[in-house]
Design a protein around this motif. Structure first.
Motif, PDB file in Angstrom:
ATOM      1  N   ARG A 276     -21.051  19.245 -32.543  1.00 40.98           N
ATOM      2  CA  ARG A 276     -21.395  20.015 -33.738  1.00 40.98           C
ATOM      3  C   ARG A 276     -22.827  19.703 -34.178  1.00 40.98           C
ATOM      4  O   ARG A 276     -23.255  18.548 -34.166  1.00 40.98           O
ATOM      5  N   THR A 277     -23.535  20.741 -34.561  1.00 41.48           N
ATOM      6  CA  THR A 277     -24.922  20.575 -34.996  1.00 41.48           C
ATOM      7  C   THR A 277     -25.065  20.710 -36.513  1.00 41.48           C
ATOM      8  O   THR A 277     -26.174  20.593 -37.036  1.00 41.48           O
ATOM      9  N   ASP A 278     -23.937  20.971 -37.199  1.00 41.45           N
ATOM     10  CA  ASP A 278     -24.000  21.214 -38.637  1.00 41.45           C
ATOM     11  C   ASP A 278     -23.684  19.975 -39.469  1.00 41.45           C
ATOM     12  O   ASP A 278     -23.693  20.034 -40.700  1.00 41.45           O
ATOM     13  N   LEU A 279     -23.381  18.855 -38.824  1.00 44.64           N
ATOM     14  CA  LEU A 279     -22.989  17.660 -39.568  1.00 44.64           C
ATOM     15  C   LEU A 279     -24.188  17.058 -40.301  1.00 44.64           C
ATOM     16  O   LEU A 279     -25.297  17.018 -39.780  1.00 44.64           O
ATOM     17  N   GLN A 280     -23.921  16.567 -41.478  1.00 41.40           N
ATOM     18  CA  GLN A 280     -24.976  16.018 -42.331  1.00 41.40           C
ATOM     19  C   GLN A 280     -24.457  14.784 -43.054  1.00 41.40           C
ATOM     20  O   GLN A 280     -23.315  14.745 -43.514  1.00 41.40           O
ATOM     21  N   SER A 281     -25.324  13.760 -43.146  1.00 36.47           N
ATOM     22  CA  SER A 281     -24.960  12.562 -43.889  1.00 36.47           C
ATOM     23  C   SER A 281     -24.750  12.890 -45.358  1.00 36.47           C
ATOM     24  O   SER A 281     -25.498  13.671 -45.953  1.00 36.47           O
ATOM     25  N   ALA A 282     -23.709  12.291 -45.955  1.00 39.83           N
ATOM     26  CA  ALA A 282     -23.458  12.507 -47.379  1.00 39.83           C
ATOM     27  C   ALA A 282     -24.638  12.074 -48.234  1.00 39.83           C
ATOM     28  O   ALA A 282     -24.845  12.597 -49.333  1.00 39.83           O
ATOM     29  N   TYR A 283     -25.405  11.131 -47.737  1.00 38.85           N
ATOM     30  CA  TYR A 283     -26.568  10.655 -48.497  1.00 38.85           C
ATOM     31  C   TYR A 283     -27.726  11.643 -48.465  1.00 38.85           C
ATOM     32  O   TYR A 283     -28.685  11.484 -49.223  1.00 38.85           O
ATOM     33  N   ASP A 284     -27.655  12.654 -47.584  1.00 37.77           N
ATOM     34  CA  ASP A 284     -28.715  13.656 -47.504  1.00 37.77           C
ATOM     35  C   ASP A 284     -28.334  14.964 -48.169  1.00 37.77           C
ATOM     36  O   ASP A 284     -29.143  15.883 -48.239  1.00 37.77           O
ATOM     37  N   VAL A 285     -27.086  15.071 -48.650  1.00 41.51           N
ATOM     38  CA  VAL A 285     -26.636  16.300 -49.300  1.00 41.51           C
ATOM     39  C   VAL A 285     -27.449  16.532 -50.572  1.00 41.51           C
ATOM     40  O   VAL A 285     -27.603  15.639 -51.398  1.00 41.51           O
TER      41      VAL A 285
END
Length: 525
Positions: A276-285
């Motif tokens: 998956r390429t859509d995953l993002q760290s919660a700290y970057d939201v």
């Protein structure tokens, strides 16, 4: 893949103000709303949870054992102990050379007192520039790799110091050693914020700060005997052996503690495993998407932003710098007074620093035993709501104790009173300095837990700059005024700053909230 089931079922982290179904990343430096508490924002920062359906990666749960906040107590204190051990060696190097300076001066035929003093204080110039680079880097790449690289940098330059054939080479080598040695002084605050909740930070900060305050006192004791019995070069060989052995232990036992970096690693791992390429760290939201160069640029200016955009950080940094400068002005007279006035040998003159050293230790114990308890009591009285300013009231008492030493030590040394009396006279300064430093450092960690390393870098850089250059004026001042009036001048200056802790305690919250230092990069709406 075994952990994915728990990640899929993990719920969003939400706060009392969240709308149903809306995810909020950790908005760390945001000022609290009417219904929001410090604890709510701290929880959002510490425990953002994974929500794969939204492509947000955090901890598996609030009890995730991989979260440094959830490490076993023994593991937390062991990791802090590793940092603290090297934090003793680095400040030790700042002053260990000072008693052996006379032997180096004789070998290099150097008679300029200012140049000789600068050979010692140049180490603190490294403490000025190193934190401004290393602290922001640790908030990008993590504590472990930056600490490791900087510590080895410190170790290597001890060889250069020991092999120096002229004073210019020695000055340059000590500058670079100071830059490397500043990492443990700076990043320790970040590790405290990474590992410990608010109610334990006072004790943790006291243990970590033992090295930076005891090291400069222990240094002259060891350095005096080494210079006298062996040679001044052996000061640096001993530092090389001690720091090299300690860093080897840190290399083996240390691990990463900075949560945003750990979650970034976890996000990259899951993205590869799941394709998956859509995953993002919660700290970057909720943050603006930046290139690596932009992230580095913004991180490097963060300590300066804290200094110039937050009046409370500027005021506290200035106060710490003054007290630190007074400490090193103290140091400029001790060795000479006890060799020339009291007939001590160079080795024995280092023992005179025990007056300050014992004061440091007593002050440290007092703060470690009382600071967290006072905070808990004030929090309970405040309806269970914690405020960082609750760290500061005890500063008022210690700020009043601190000036005593200048009058006691100065006039007893001036009048050649029995040698134990001026040594005892240094004790109140040691107690007072610890009582001022510890609450300030813990307060800064509480105010900026996500950027504790950068905030502490601001404190370290400003006080080190003053500590490096103010003592250069010491010999001329004491020659003109004498020990009695010279130290009395410093005492009056310390007395003039006593109202500052009162101002911090009474108006600190208003100042902090009126001029917040917003360090987050938010997405444009």
């Amino acid at each position: 893949m075994a952990g994915l089931d728990s990640q899929k079922s993990a719920s969003n982290l939400s706060t009392p103000n969240d709308k149903e179904g809306e995810y909020h990343g950790p908005d760390i430096e945001k000022q609290p709303t009417k219904d929001e508490t410090y604890e709510t924002r701290e929880a959002a920062r510490r425990y953002p949870e994974t929500d794969l359906s939204r492509g947000v990666i955090g901890w598996d749960s609030q009890e995730d054992p991989q979260n440094p906040q959830n490490f076993a107590a023994s593991k937390k204190w062991a990791l802090l102990g590793l940092i603290s051990a090297f934090t003793f060696i680095s400040p030790l190097a700042s002053s260990m050379f000072s008693p052996a300076l006379v032997y180096m001066a004789a070998e290099f035929h150097e008679t300029n007192e200012t140049i000789l003093s600068f050979t010692v204080s140049i180490f603190l110039v490294g403490y000025t520039f190193g934190p401004l680079l290393l602290a922001p880097l640790s908030e990008i790449y993590g504590r472990r790799v930056i600490l490791s690289g900087a510590n080895w940098f410190f170790v290597v330059w001890q060889i250069g110091c020991a092999l120096s054939k002229n004073i210019e080479t020695l000055i340059v080598c000590r500058l670079f050693a100071g830059i490397g040695g500043s990492a443990c002084i700076t990043l320790g605050a970040g590790v405290v914020a990474d590992l410990f909740p608010t109610e334990l930070r006072g004790r943790a900060t006291s243990i970590w700060s033992l090295g930076p305050l005891i090291g400069p006192v222990a240094g002259p004791i060891a350095g005096g005997f080494l210079g006298e019995e062996v040679s001044w070069q052996w000061v640096f060989w001993v530092l090389l052996i001690a720091s090299g052995a300690m860093q080897l232990a840190i290399e083996v036992l240390n691990q990463e503690t900075y949560a945003p970096v750990l979650i970034r690693w976890k996000t990259a791992k899951l993205a590869k495993e799941l394709g998956r390429t859509d995953l993002q760290s919660a700290y970057d939201v909720g943050r603006e998407s930046l290139s690596k160069a932009q992230v580095l640029k913004r991180s490097l200016v963060r300590p300066a932003l804290l200094l110039f955009k937050s009046p409370i950080v500027l005021l506290l940094s200035t106060y710490m710098a003054l007290v630190y400068g007074l400490l090193y002005l103290f140091f400029t007279t001790i060795s000479d007074v006890f060799t020339s006035t009291y007939g001590f040998t160079v080795g024995l003159s280092g023992l005179a620093y025990l007056g300050i050293g014992i004061g440091f230790f007593v002050g440290l114990v007092i703060i470690a035993l009382t600071n967290d308890r006072i905070v808990q009591k004030l929090t309970a009285q405040n309806g269970g709501k914690f405020e960082p300013e609750m760290r500061l009231p005890t500063m008022i008492i210690f700020a009043c104790i601190l000036p005593i030493s200048f009058f006691w030590y100065g006039w007893t040394a001036e009048k050649h009173v029995f040698w134990i009396v001026p040594i005892i006279g240094m004790f109140p300064f040691g107690v007072g300095m610890m009582g001022v430093f510890m609450p300030i450092q813990t307060y800064i960690i509480d105010c900026y837990p996500a950027y504790a390393a950068s905030a502490n870098a601001t404190l370290t850089a400003t006080r080190s700059l003053v500590g490096a250059f103010l003592p250069l004026a010491g010999p001329a001042m004491f020659q003109a005024l004498g020990l009695g009036w010279g130290n009395s001048l410093l005492g009056f200056l310390a007395l003039a700053f006593v109202p500052i802790p009162i101002i911090f305690t009474k108006f600190g919250k208003q100042i902090r909230e009126r001029w917040p230092a917003n360090l987050e990069t938010k997405k444009a709406k």
